[in-house]
Write a protein that holds these residues in place. Structure first.
Motif, PDB file in Angstrom:
ATOM      1  N   VAL A  57     -17.009 -18.805  -6.038  1.00 18.33           N
ATOM      2  CA  VAL A  57     -16.100 -17.749  -5.586  1.00 18.33           C
ATOM      3  C   VAL A  57     -16.000 -17.841  -4.067  1.00 18.33           C
ATOM      4  O   VAL A  57     -17.002 -17.843  -3.359  1.00 18.33           O
ATOM      5  N   THR A  58     -14.783 -17.910  -3.571  1.00 14.38           N
ATOM      6  CA  THR A  58     -14.588 -18.015  -2.127  1.00 14.38           C
ATOM      7  C   THR A  58     -14.681 -16.639  -1.482  1.00 14.38           C
ATOM      8  O   THR A  58     -14.613 -15.605  -2.157  1.00 14.38           O
ATOM      9  N   GLU A  59     -14.825 -16.632  -0.177  1.00 14.62           N
ATOM     10  CA  GLU A  59     -14.909 -15.367   0.555  1.00 14.62           C
ATOM     11  C   GLU A  59     -13.597 -14.588   0.466  1.00 14.62           C
ATOM     12  O   GLU A  59     -13.594 -13.364   0.371  1.00 14.62           O
ATOM     13  N   GLY A  60     -12.470 -15.293   0.471  1.00 14.70           N
ATOM     14  CA  GLY A  60     -11.177 -14.625   0.332  1.00 14.70           C
ATOM     15  C   GLY A  60     -11.037 -13.928  -1.016  1.00 14.70           C
ATOM     16  O   GLY A  60     -10.508 -12.818  -1.099  1.00 14.70           O
ATOM     17  N   GLN A  61     -11.518 -14.577  -2.076  1.00 15.17           N
ATOM     18  CA  GLN A  61     -11.480 -13.961  -3.399  1.00 15.17           C
ATOM     19  C   GLN A  61     -12.386 -12.743  -3.458  1.00 15.17           C
ATOM     20  O   GLN A  61     -12.036 -11.722  -4.039  1.00 15.17           O
ATOM     21  N   ARG A  62     -13.554 -12.852  -2.844  1.00 20.44           N
ATOM     22  CA  ARG A  62     -14.492 -11.723  -2.841  1.00 20.44           C
ATOM     23  C   ARG A  62     -13.907 -10.522  -2.113  1.00 20.44           C
ATOM     24  O   ARG A  62     -13.974  -9.392  -2.594  1.00 20.44           O
ATOM     25  N   GLN A  63     -13.294 -10.766  -0.963  1.00 18.82           N
ATOM     26  CA  GLN A  63     -12.683  -9.674  -0.203  1.00 18.82           C
ATOM     27  C   GLN A  63     -11.517  -9.055  -0.974  1.00 18.82           C
ATOM     28  O   GLN A  63     -11.326  -7.837  -0.950  1.00 18.82           O
ATOM     29  N   ALA A  64     -10.734  -9.891  -1.647  1.00 19.35           N
ATOM     30  CA  ALA A  64      -9.612  -9.379  -2.440  1.00 19.35           C
ATOM     31  C   ALA A  64     -10.111  -8.491  -3.571  1.00 19.35           C
ATOM     32  O   ALA A  64      -9.525  -7.435  -3.847  1.00 19.35           O
ATOM     33  N   VAL A  65     -11.199  -8.891  -4.238  1.00 21.30           N
ATOM     34  CA  VAL A  65     -11.754  -8.082  -5.316  1.00 21.30           C
ATOM     35  C   VAL A  65     -12.276  -6.752  -4.776  1.00 21.30           C
ATOM     36  O   VAL A  65     -12.076  -5.699  -5.398  1.00 21.30           O
ATOM     37  N   LEU A  66     -12.911  -6.777  -3.623  1.00 22.87           N
ATOM     38  CA  LEU A  66     -13.392  -5.530  -3.019  1.00 22.87           C
ATOM     39  C   LEU A  66     -12.236  -4.588  -2.690  1.00 22.87           C
ATOM     40  O   LEU A  66     -12.317  -3.375  -2.919  1.00 22.87           O
ATOM     41  N   ARG A  67     -11.127  -5.142  -2.150  1.00 20.36           N
ATOM     42  CA  ARG A  67      -9.959  -4.307  -1.857  1.00 20.36           C
ATOM     43  C   ARG A  67      -9.342  -3.750  -3.138  1.00 20.36           C
ATOM     44  O   ARG A  67      -8.943  -2.581  -3.190  1.00 20.36           O
ATOM     45  N   LEU A  68      -9.280  -4.572  -4.197  1.00 24.77           N
ATOM     46  CA  LEU A  68      -8.735  -4.100  -5.468  1.00 24.77           C
ATOM     47  C   LEU A  68      -9.612  -3.010  -6.078  1.00 24.77           C
ATOM     48  O   LEU A  68      -9.098  -2.057  -6.676  1.00 24.77           O
ATOM     49  N   ASN A  69     -10.919  -3.123  -5.928  1.00 24.78           N
ATOM     50  CA  ASN A  69     -11.816  -2.066  -6.415  1.00 24.78           C
ATOM     51  C   ASN A  69     -11.579  -0.767  -5.661  1.00 24.78           C
ATOM     52  O   ASN A  69     -11.586   0.319  -6.248  1.00 24.78           O
ATOM     53  N   ARG A  70     -11.370  -0.870  -4.359  1.00 22.36           N
ATOM     54  CA  ARG A  70     -11.085   0.327  -3.564  1.00 22.36           C
ATOM     55  C   ARG A  70      -9.751   0.948  -3.982  1.00 22.36           C
ATOM     56  O   ARG A  70      -9.623   2.165  -4.087  1.00 22.36           O
ATOM     57  N   VAL A  71      -8.759   0.098  -4.227  1.00 24.15           N
ATOM     58  CA  VAL A  71      -7.448   0.591  -4.675  1.00 24.15           C
ATOM     59  C   VAL A  71      -7.596   1.335  -5.993  1.00 24.15           C
ATOM     60  O   VAL A  71      -7.020   2.417  -6.171  1.00 24.15           O
ATOM     61  N   GLU A  72      -8.379   0.795  -6.920  1.00 20.43           N
ATOM     62  CA  GLU A  72      -8.551   1.454  -8.214  1.00 20.43           C
ATOM     63  C   GLU A  72      -9.253   2.803  -8.056  1.00 20.43           C
ATOM     64  O   GLU A  72      -8.900   3.769  -8.722  1.00 20.43           O
ATOM     65  N   ARG A  73     -10.227   2.882  -7.163  1.00 20.84           N
ATOM     66  CA  ARG A  73     -10.888   4.169  -6.916  1.00 20.84           C
ATOM     67  C   ARG A  73      -9.920   5.176  -6.320  1.00 20.84           C
ATOM     68  O   ARG A  73      -9.924   6.354  -6.684  1.00 20.84           O
ATOM     69  N   GLU A  74      -9.073   4.730  -5.394  1.00 21.08           N
ATOM     70  CA  GLU A  74      -8.132   5.636  -4.710  1.00 21.08           C
ATOM     71  C   GLU A  74      -7.019   6.108  -5.637  1.00 21.08           C
ATOM     72  O   GLU A  74      -6.611   7.266  -5.586  1.00 21.08           O
ATOM     73  N   LEU A  75      -6.502   5.207  -6.467  1.00 23.91           N
ATOM     74  CA  LEU A  75      -5.362   5.546  -7.328  1.00 23.91           C
ATOM     75  C   LEU A  75      -5.776   6.233  -8.620  1.00 23.91           C
ATOM     76  O   LEU A  75      -4.959   6.906  -9.241  1.00 23.91           O
ATOM     77  N   GLY A  76      -7.002   6.044  -9.038  1.00 24.51           N
ATOM     78  CA  GLY A  76      -7.431   6.567 -10.324  1.00 24.51           C
ATOM     79  C   GLY A  76      -7.055   5.586 -11.429  1.00 24.51           C
ATOM     80  O   GLY A  76      -6.317   4.629 -11.214  1.00 24.51           O
ATOM     81  N   THR A  77      -7.547   5.860 -12.605  1.00 22.66           N
ATOM     82  CA  THR A  77      -7.327   4.946 -13.728  1.00 22.66           C
ATOM     83  C   THR A  77      -5.854   4.850 -14.102  1.00 22.66           C
ATOM     84  O   THR A  77      -5.315   3.758 -14.294  1.00 22.66           O
ATOM     85  N   ASP A  78      -5.188   5.996 -14.196  1.00 22.94           N
ATOM     86  CA  ASP A  78      -3.783   6.004 -14.601  1.00 22.94           C
ATOM     87  C   ASP A  78      -2.893   5.358 -13.537  1.00 22.94           C
ATOM     88  O   ASP A  78      -2.010   4.556 -13.856  1.00 22.94           O
ATOM     89  N   GLY A  79      -3.129   5.690 -12.266  1.00 19.70           N
ATOM     90  CA  GLY A  79      -2.330   5.105 -11.191  1.00 19.70           C
ATOM     91  C   GLY A  79      -2.541   3.610 -11.075  1.00 19.70           C
ATOM     92  O   GLY A  79      -1.589   2.854 -10.873  1.00 19.70           O
ATOM     93  N   ALA A  80      -3.792   3.158 -11.211  1.00 16.87           N
ATOM     94  CA  ALA A  80      -4.077   1.725 -11.139  1.00 16.87           C
ATOM     95  C   ALA A  80      -3.421   0.984 -12.299  1.00 16.87           C
ATOM     96  O   ALA A  80      -2.893  -0.125 -12.115  1.00 16.87           O
ATOM     97  N   ALA A  81      -3.433   1.583 -13.492  1.00 16.27           N
ATOM     98  CA  ALA A  81      -2.783   0.947 -14.646  1.00 16.27           C
ATOM     99  C   ALA A  81      -1.270   0.874 -14.449  1.00 16.27           C
ATOM    100  O   ALA A  81      -0.636  -0.131 -14.780  1.00 16.27           O
ATOM    101  N   LEU A  82      -0.686   1.937 -13.883  1.00 12.53           N
ATOM    102  CA  LEU A  82       0.757   1.950 -13.636  1.00 12.53           C
ATOM    103  C   LEU A  82       1.146   0.893 -12.607  1.00 12.53           C
ATOM    104  O   LEU A  82       2.114   0.145 -12.796  1.00 12.53           O
TER     105      LEU A  82
END
Length: 191
Positions: A107-132
């Motif tokens: 796993v590259t550092e860019g992929q790791r950072q992208a996954v961390l940002r996506l996890n933060r997005v899912e926390r901020e948007l909630g389950t329904d918002g992230a699914a939408l």
């Protein structure tokens, strides 16, 4: 014999007009202003045609239904998703062939950072918002198709999904730094 006009000024724009005159039958395009790759001045822009047929975010932006910050936030989310996903990959013919199962790429550092940002997005948007957001930006579904997947097929639900998607784009613009909460945010976001 006709007289030759020697005072005629020639415009370079007409000489180098590379715009397509004919579009395919089912084309859905929008004009966008992009940096001129052949320009000597770094700030020079040209008009280009962008296909919006399979791009719901581009369609919303070209019809002025979302603003620039929302558009950039959505594109940043799509970029992170593409960077983070690890799906089937092409065979690398430059690597030495070895019998047996191939080792997984680290796993590259860019992929790791992208996954961390996506996890933060899912926390901020909630389950329904992230699914939408996933359904629209990654799968490319319309609001009608999202309603069909969730077994709600009325116009009222389509309007709700569209409004909720715009709220999620507002939040994405905040997360990725394309907007500030105090500055140009709408009143809907502050509620």
């Amino acid at each position: 014999m006709g007289r030759v006009r020697r005072n005629r000024s020639y415009k370079l724009a007409k000489l180098h007009d590379r715009r397509s005159r004919e579009l395919p039958f089912n084309a859905a395009v929008a004009e966008v202003e992009v940096d001129n790759p052949l320009a000597l001045d770094p700030d020079e822009k040209i008009l280009a045609m962008r296909s919006v047929r399979n791009d719901p975010l581009g369609r919303l932006h070209s019809h002025h239904q979302i603003d620039e910050a929302q558009y950039r936030g959505g594109r940043a989310y799509q970029n992170d998703w593409e960077r983070a996903e690890r799906g089937p990959q092409a065979v690398d013919t430059t690597r030495e062939y070895v019998d047996g199962a191939g080792t997984r790429e680290p796993v590259t550092e860019g992929q790791r950072q992208a996954v961390l940002r996506l996890n933060r997005v899912e926390r901020e948007l909630g389950t329904d918002g992230a699914a939408l957001v996933y359904d629209v930006l990654v799968l490319g579904l319309t609001m009608d198709q999202i309603g069909q997947r969730r077994a709600v097929r009325t116009q009222r639900w389509n309007d709700y999904f569209a409004r909720r998607f715009r709220e999620c784009l507002d939040r994405l613009a905040l997360i990725y730094g394309f907007a500030t909460e105090a500055g140009g945010q709408r009143a809907e976001l502050r509620r």
